[in-house]
Scaffold this motif. Structure first.
Motif, PDB file in Angstrom:
ATOM      1  N   UNK A 135     -70.054   5.863  15.710  1.00 41.92           N
ATOM      2  CA  UNK A 135     -71.352   6.222  15.376  1.00 41.92           C
ATOM      3  C   UNK A 135     -70.773   8.105  14.385  1.00 41.92           C
ATOM      4  N   UNK A 136     -70.617   8.429  14.518  1.00 42.01           N
ATOM      5  CA  UNK A 136     -70.424  10.160  14.264  1.00 42.01           C
ATOM      6  C   UNK A 136     -69.751   9.546  12.584  1.00 42.01           C
ATOM      7  N   UNK A 137     -68.773   8.450  12.237  1.00 39.82           N
ATOM      8  CA  UNK A 137     -68.466   9.030  10.468  1.00 39.82           C
ATOM      9  C   UNK A 137     -69.824   8.191   9.924  1.00 39.82           C
ATOM     10  N   UNK A 138     -70.685   7.268  11.236  1.00 38.88           N
ATOM     11  CA  UNK A 138     -71.645   6.591  10.181  1.00 38.88           C
ATOM     12  C   UNK A 138     -72.691   7.757  10.012  1.00 38.88           C
ATOM     13  N   UNK A 153     -72.992  20.496   8.738  1.00 34.42           N
ATOM     14  CA  UNK A 153     -73.827  19.855   8.951  1.00 34.42           C
ATOM     15  C   UNK A 153     -73.133  19.804  10.732  1.00 34.42           C
ATOM     16  N   UNK A 154     -74.159  19.703  11.523  1.00 33.47           N
ATOM     17  CA  UNK A 154     -74.417  19.454  13.203  1.00 33.47           C
ATOM     18  C   UNK A 154     -75.178  18.327  13.294  1.00 33.47           C
ATOM     19  N   UNK A 155     -74.540  17.959  15.086  1.00 29.13           N
ATOM     20  CA  UNK A 155     -75.119  16.910  15.294  1.00 29.13           C
ATOM     21  C   UNK A 155     -76.369  17.164  16.633  1.00 29.13           C
ATOM     22  N   UNK A 156     -77.609  16.554  16.694  1.00 28.79           N
ATOM     23  CA  UNK A 156     -78.325  17.370  17.205  1.00 28.79           C
ATOM     24  C   UNK A 156     -78.487  15.948  18.328  1.00 28.79           C
ATOM     25  N   UNK A 178     -65.025  10.054  20.718  1.00 26.93           N
ATOM     26  CA  UNK A 178     -65.449  10.343  20.190  1.00 26.93           C
ATOM     27  C   UNK A 178     -66.404  11.829  20.176  1.00 26.93           C
ATOM     28  N   UNK A 179     -66.275  12.041  21.136  1.00 24.11           N
ATOM     29  CA  UNK A 179     -66.925  13.815  21.475  1.00 24.11           C
ATOM     30  C   UNK A 179     -65.848  14.691  22.385  1.00 24.11           C
ATOM     31  N   UNK A 185     -66.767  14.792  15.911  1.00 21.08           N
ATOM     32  CA  UNK A 185     -65.896  14.687  14.876  1.00 21.08           C
ATOM     33  C   UNK A 185     -65.374  15.962  14.404  1.00 21.08           C
ATOM     34  N   UNK A 186     -65.171  16.909  14.936  1.00 15.98           N
ATOM     35  CA  UNK A 186     -65.324  18.041  14.094  1.00 15.98           C
ATOM     36  C   UNK A 186     -66.190  19.224  14.194  1.00 15.98           C
TER      37      UNK A 186
END
Length: 262
Positions: A135-138, A153-156, A178-179, A185-186
């Motif tokens: 998911x993160x790579x996509x 960039x960040x994830x929410x 994955x997390x 993913x950093x």
């Protein structure tokens, strides 16, 4: 037995009850506005190409549209007993201010995240479109395909999605997931239940979301309306709005429960 609760202890308890502002953590572009504000929004980018010496290059459209921001109201109201306010507890006034300020923060986050999602548009996954570990790579690929910057960039995401990613192994032997912690993913991962469903994830450069505030938070203390019941009413109002300046800087994936490994 009566237990004396100090002002310091009360503050610590209240801080644990309410989350900090999501908008502050994401690094959105914030400014103070006056009157109606026009924001230039990029809808496409210039395409570069190789060209022979002294040959013409093809022109491309650099699409810019103007979006207008007008103040939109967010409000909160709470009532506190005069008995509470009369207690000899240190910093009870700070407790009241912080309590309603946190409520306003949640309401503002609710409005701005909703506007952000509306501007981006969702990309719903289809059955078994990808494995959850990918998911993160996509999401990262979505931004790179749009020539967006991923360095900040960040994830929410919803806390339950973060939990699932923490349990999703990347492979059979490395012991990596994955997390890990609050990182995917950093990239920094910020979890919230405010306008993020437990089947959604949003990834992007949030500096490309412009947030306008018209003044600060106005607080009105009203001891009269509910005075007959021994209550003091505290009312807060704020005016804000937001707009995504470049949709390509974001990836909004929904229906994650259709992925494998969910």
């Amino acid at each position: 037995t009566v237990t004396d609760t100090s002002g310091e202890m009360t503050q610590a308890i209240v801080q644990e009850l309410r989350p900090a502002s999501v908008m502050d953590k994401l690094g959105t572009t914030v400014f103070q506005a006056s009157g109606t504000v026009v924001i230039p929004v990029q809808t496409d980018h210039i395409d570069g190409a190789t060209a022979d010496e002294a040959a013409d290059v093809s022109g491309t459209d650099f699409d810019i549209v103007n979006k207008t921001l007008v103040p939109e109201r967010v409000g909160a109201m709470n009532e506190y007993s005069m008995q509470l306010l009369a207690q000899n507890v240190n910093a009870i006034d700070a407790f009241v201010v912080r309590d309603i300020n946190r409520e306003m923060g949640i309401a503002i986050d609710d409005k701005l995240i909703t506007k952000m999602q509306s501007d981006i548009g969702a990309d719903a996954t289809t059955s078994n479109e990808f494995a959850l570990a990918d998911l993160a790579a996509i999401c990262e690929e979505d931004l790179l395909t749009a020539n967006a910057d991923v360095s900040n960039a960040k994830f929410l995401l919803h806390p339950s999605v973060l939990r699932k990613l923490k349990r999703q192994a990347l492979d059979a032997g490395s012991g990596r997931f994955a997390a890990e912690g609050n990182s995917i993913y950093g990239y920094q991962a910020i979890s919230t239940t405010t306008e993020m469903a437990n089947t959604e994830i949003l990834f992007g450069d949030f500096s490309d979301f412009a947030v306008a505030y018209w003044g600060g938070i106005d607080v009105l203390v009203d001891p009269y309306t509910r005075g007959h019941a021994g209550l003091v009413r505290v009312i807060a109002n704020a005016h804000c709005s937001g707009v995504v300046r470049r949709a390509g800087s974001f990836s909004f994936r929904t229906a994650l429960n259709n992925t494998t490994g969910w």
